[in-house]
Scaffold this active site. Structure first.
Site, PDB file in Angstrom:
ATOM      1  N   CYS A 296      45.887  51.722  18.149  1.00 25.24           N
ATOM      2  CA  CYS A 296      45.366  51.323  19.458  1.00 25.24           C
ATOM      3  C   CYS A 296      46.394  51.525  20.564  1.00 25.24           C
ATOM      4  O   CYS A 296      46.075  51.405  21.737  1.00 25.24           O
ATOM      5  CB  CYS A 296      44.947  49.861  19.418  1.00 25.24           C
ATOM      6  SG  CYS A 296      46.254  48.781  18.839  1.00 25.24           S
TER       7      CYS A 296
HETATM    8  C1  LIG Z   1      45.311  49.368  14.190  1.00 21.87           C
HETATM    9  S1  LIG Z   1      46.108  49.620  12.666  1.00 21.87           S
HETATM   10  C2  LIG Z   1      44.764  49.450  11.528  1.00 21.87           C
HETATM   11  C3  LIG Z   1      44.561  48.060  11.060  1.00 21.87           C
HETATM   12  C4  LIG Z   1      43.503  47.937  10.016  1.00 21.87           C
HETATM   13  N1  LIG Z   1      42.247  48.496  10.421  1.00 21.87           N
HETATM   14  C5  LIG Z   1      43.286  46.470   9.662  1.00 21.87           C
HETATM   15  O1  LIG Z   1      42.252  45.925   9.999  1.00 21.87           O
HETATM   16  O2  LIG Z   1      44.177  45.874   9.027  1.00 21.87           O
HETATM   17  C6  LIG Z   1      46.328  51.357  12.630  1.00 21.87           C
HETATM   18  C7  LIG Z   1      47.028  51.844  11.384  1.00 21.87           C
HETATM   19  O3  LIG Z   1      47.051  53.262  11.394  1.00 21.87           O
HETATM   20  C8  LIG Z   1      48.204  53.666  10.693  1.00 21.87           C
HETATM   21  N2  LIG Z   1      48.457  55.078  11.000  1.00 21.87           N
HETATM   22  C9  LIG Z   1      48.981  55.610  12.125  1.00 21.87           C
HETATM   23  N3  LIG Z   1      49.019  56.949  12.035  1.00 21.87           N
HETATM   24  C10 LIG Z   1      48.486  57.277  10.828  1.00 21.87           C
HETATM   25  C11 LIG Z   1      48.241  58.500  10.164  1.00 21.87           C
HETATM   26  N4  LIG Z   1      48.564  59.667  10.696  1.00 21.87           N
HETATM   27  N5  LIG Z   1      47.661  58.463   8.929  1.00 21.87           N
HETATM   28  C12 LIG Z   1      47.349  57.271   8.351  1.00 21.87           C
HETATM   29  N6  LIG Z   1      47.564  56.082   8.939  1.00 21.87           N
HETATM   30  C13 LIG Z   1      48.132  56.082  10.168  1.00 21.87           C
HETATM   31  C14 LIG Z   1      49.251  52.702  11.172  1.00 21.87           C
HETATM   32  O4  LIG Z   1      50.364  52.651  10.310  1.00 21.87           O
HETATM   33  C15 LIG Z   1      48.471  51.397  11.236  1.00 21.87           C
HETATM   34  O5  LIG Z   1      48.615  50.657  10.064  1.00 21.87           O
END
Ligand SMILES: C[S@@+](CC[C@H](N)C(=O)[O-])C[C@H]1O[C@@H](n2cnc3c(N)ncnc32)[C@H](O)[C@@H]1O
Length: 412
Positions: free
Chosen positions: A170
């Site tokens: 986000c």
């Molecule tokens: C907003 S958080 C998601 C939280 C999750 N939906 C929850 O409810 O617990 C976004 C996540 O995306 C991951 N992220 C960022 N870039 C990514 C990528 N290229 N591939 C996989 N995960 C990624 C981050 O590490 C983070 O944990």
């Protein structure tokens, strides 16, 4: 050395000032697996100042835990709130889900309780991947390099998935960030859209901060989320408040809910609030949401309130063990006599490490509860890493409400 004294709130005029004054610092040279971490360029003098804050804080904690600090003021709390009560397990009818950007599993837990079985989860942070594996040894979790959504060919799941879900980072849209949208390299919505196109699930849920639903990003949303999928999906957008689903926190999230079939999209009804805070008549819900103190099982003060929105400790220029988001949040926590900085790993440590102003110090299981996780959800990693996974998450009961509303349609 004692913990840094609390600043007067009126002196703090920005989140950064609050952070600087109150948060516990993990030096920016410490390597991080978080894709959000943007180490600040520091002068040697600044670095030394942060080092000193960090040393002082560590020493205060060490001496408190060795029994050399002030005598504890609070009993260990026994929470009244159990988020699992809000998510009765629905029976899986063979409906499958695939999770992107899974983090510590807030959305995943809600989706699971709504009756979906996860076929795979993808998350780039290795600690978060370990959390998911520890919580659910039967989940097929890809993390670290293998969890990088950008590198995955999703076509092998084509036709096998009922629900694709994910909350792309986000930070490009958050009010707490610079709001650079698609100019921010962390914008992963194009990857979410690609996964939907490659997998062609019956339905998808994409989640984000409410700022994404603001006029500032309406063009972004229509060009980058709606338009690329409009030919194959019927998409509806809804912003929901976590406290209206029983979570004792003010926290809004926007959800994009898409169905491949028009008949399903027409049948979908957005989840109605189950809980109220304040006036019941305003949202039609019948159950009262607990306030922060009641949820955590703290003695009554004669009043209570919802927790302010908690922040993720993984964003910003350095990692912290503070969950403070704003000056207003600082005031709210003060009025509730809760200390939101230097969150302790567990309740006995929180009790032993007396806050300077005598307020109740939070622990990781307390913050997990405020975010709607069961207090024993096994977050892996140092305290700031656990808090980061918690602060990034969709409160599971809110995720449950949305996933259940989708299950209602898919089951028909
Ligand atoms: C907003 S958080 C998601 C939280 C999750 N939906 C929850 O409810 O617990 C976004 C996540 O995306 C991951 N992220 C960022 N870039 C990514 C990528 N290229 N591939 C996989 N995960 C990624 C981050 O590490 C983070 O944990």
């Amino acid at each position: 050395m004692p913990e840094r004294p609390m600043q007067q709130p009126h002196l703090a005029d920005s989140i950064d000032v609050v952070e600087e004054a109150l948060s516990e610092v993990v030096l920016s040279r410490i390597p991080s697996t978080s894709p959000f971490h943007q180490p600040r360029q520091l002068t040697e003098a600044e670095r030394e100042r942060f080092r000193k804050m960090s040393r002082d804080s560590r020493e205060a904690r060490r001496s408190a835990l060795a029994g050399e600090g002030p005598a504890p003021l609070h009993e260990i709390n026994r929470p009244n709130f159990n988020p699992i009560d809000l998510m009765p397990q629905r029976q899986a009818e063979g409906k499958t889900a695939l999770s992107l950007f899974s983090g510590g599993g807030g959305l995943d837990l809600g989706v699971e309780r709504a009756g979906f079985e996860h076929s795979a989860s993808f998350e780039i942070m290795s600690e978060a991947g370990d959390t998911l594996r520890k919580a659910r040894s039967n989940w097929n979790v890809f993390s670290g390099e293998d969890g990088d959504v950008r590198k995955v060919d999703f076509r092998k799941w084509r036709g096998d998935i009922d629900l694709l879900h994910g909350g792309p980072p986000c930070q490009p849209f958050s009010n707490a960030g610079r709001q650079r949208g698609h100019l921010d390299e962390r914008d992963m919505w194009p990857q979410f859209v690609r996964a939907v196109k490659e997998i062609r699930p019956a339905a998808f849920i994409g989640e984000n901060v409410p700022a994404l639903a603001s006029p500032k990003f309406s063009q972004y949303v229509s060009e980058n989320i709606i338009a690329p999928l409009a030919g194959s999906y019927h998409i509806q957008q809804v912003t929901l408040q976590a406290s209206e689903f029983g979570v004792p926190q003010v926290r809004k999230r926007v959800f994009f809910v898409g169905f491949r079939l028009k008949r399903m999209a027409n049948a979908w009804v957005q989840p109605a609030p189950t809980h109220y805070w304040g006036e019941p008549s305003l949202n039609g819900a019948e159950q009262r949401c607990m306030g922060l103190r009641e949820a955590l099982g703290l003695p009554g003060l004669g009043f209570d309130d919802l927790s302010p929105t908690i922040r993720s400790s993984l964003t910003g220029p350095r990692h912290t063990t503070s969950i403070l988001n704003s000056v207003a949040a600082q005031r709210k926590f003060e009025s509730l006599q809760v200390w939101p900085n230097g969150v302790a790993a567990d309740r006995p440590s929180a009790r032993a490490f007396v806050a300077k102003n005598g307020h109740f110090r939070l622990s990781v299981p307390d913050v997990a509860l405020i975010q709607g996780f069961p207090e024993d959800w096994p977050f892996v990693g140092a305290t700031y890493m656990a808090l980061g996974q918690i602060g990034n998450a969709v409160p599971p009961p809110l995720a449950y409400a949305v996933a259940s509303s989708v299950m209602d349609v898919l089951e028909k």
